[in-house]
Design an enzyme around this catalytic site. Sequence first.
Site, short mmCIF file in Angstrom:
data_model
loop_
_atom_site.label_atom_id
_atom_site.label_comp_id
_atom_site.label_asym_id
_atom_site.label_seq_id
_atom_site.Cartn_x
_atom_site.Cartn_y
_atom_site.Cartn_z
N HIS A 61 -15.63 61.87 33.42
CA HIS A 61 -16.39 62.48 34.52
C HIS A 61 -16.63 63.97 34.27
CE1 HIS A 61 -15.78 58.82 36.74
NE2 HIS A 61 -14.46 58.94 36.69
N HIS A 223 -17.93 54.52 38.76
CA HIS A 223 -17.49 53.66 37.66
C HIS A 223 -18.28 52.36 37.68
CE1 HIS A 223 -14.07 55.95 39.33
NE2 HIS A 223 -13.96 56.34 38.10
#
Lengths: 334, 212
Positions: A61, A223
């Site tokens: 991320h 995700h």
Amino acid sequence: MKQMAKKLINHPDEIIDDMLVGILRMHGDVLRRCEDDPRAVVRTTLEPGKVGIVIGGGSGHEPAFIGYVGEGLADGVAVGNIFASPSPYPILTAAKEVDQGNGVLLIYGNYSGDNMNFSMAAELAEMDGHQVKELVVHDDVASAPKGEEHKRRGIAGEVFVYKVAGAKARTGASLDEVYATTEKANNWTRTIGIALEPCSLPQTGKPIFSIGPDEMEIGMGVHGEPGIHRVKLMSAEEVANRLVEAICEDFDYDGSDVAVLVNGLGATSLLELYILYDNMADALAKRNIRIHRSFVGEYITSQEMSGCSLTMMKLDEELKAMIDAPGKTCCFHF
Amino acid sequence: MIGTQQLHELFLEISKCIHEKRDELCDLDGFAGDGDHGISMDIGWAAACSVSPTDYTDIGEYLKVCAKAFIQAVGASIGPLYGTALLRAAKYAAGKSAVSPEDCAQMILLGVEGMQERGKAKIGDKTLIDTLLPFATTFAESINRSGPLEQKVLTALDAARDGMESTRDMVANIGRSSRHGEKSRGRLDPGAASAFVVLQAGVSMLVKTRVS
């Protein structure tokens, strides 16, 4: 199915360590890895007496989460594998290293792995005599209905929550005070995202979900968790209106001052994000919502996922001061 | 009385039984999970066994190190769940060099309650709690009554078996397999199945030891 993603890596099993070595090589003046655990990274200069702030989560991320360690933000971070929570031990190590005697606040997104590992780290730290509180970010309105906010995932709103926690801690506030202000920020923050194209795990290059050539998904998680609507691709203006509407239906922002974040997920260009920002600002103006502070860019990404999210945080005088306070990390100047 | 050496032998027995069932547990997990449950349990218990009991007299200290070894070896959710159970037992046993069967009943109960708190699962969610909690409560309730210890643990094991079997008809409500919803019905939960292997190993060892 989208073709395999191309990745610039050397050893698929060592990408996290290879990345950390690179970050530390460049930013070794402000960040250091902990001797007790190489997946714990803390600031080289800690501020005596300040409540410590430890963040963390899975990798993939970037700039989150290591990019939020610095002056006026977090003091330490625990780094997990791609999209996987760190184990309790790097969290524990970071917490011990940054504790200046006045306790540590652990901040993490609401995912079952992070919940288990951070709460276990908190328990271990308490057994070792540290004062610890946990704060779980749950800003994603698409991940659970209103009234079940505690089930929602944490996404880009985490940035505002870190900013408030870090700024409040610098005022010399106690752990309870830092927690209270940060929890207010958490409760006043909402995010919703859209995905246009999937991302892949860098180790395999395989897309983690598939989406049609003319489709987008509203509310998809960072995700690839399923969202709430799979729809035909919309214009930026339609997306901006839709996201503002979803957020404002969930929380009453009308007539408020807010901080906003238009976050790119990795493969959506700044060109697009600024168009969205403009359309979003129009939508907010119609609702008499005043933008006090704006952030546009890549703050929490999902590899090469294409898409964006919109985050809003309602501001009172205290939160305005926190969001405006200076902050400096290896990735950002706030 | 039970010291670190006896706990080490218990972990060896659990590790051996889990290892034997490893592939079976992976197959159960392959349906709704990522098929590595047997491997995770195998690695975790082997790691707990790698802690030398002779290095510790304080059971609390020993179990704390075992918890750390387990968690560091296994990520996912199994690490923090069994790690928490070991840690809660460690807290209870802190400062003790020997524990009684009564203490063990309490440590198991605290451990399972810790797992419940950590994983936020309740009975009926199709998880390891469906096996472990009936064992822990049945054993803890019976421990101060009269009667042979063997009988008490065997009764508790029956409760655990019933609990495990009950997961077959449940729909997963928590964790990764919950994504499969209704499709998870009809199969044992792998976590509930492996928890039964753990309990069975412990009980058979105790019964064997007491008889011989």
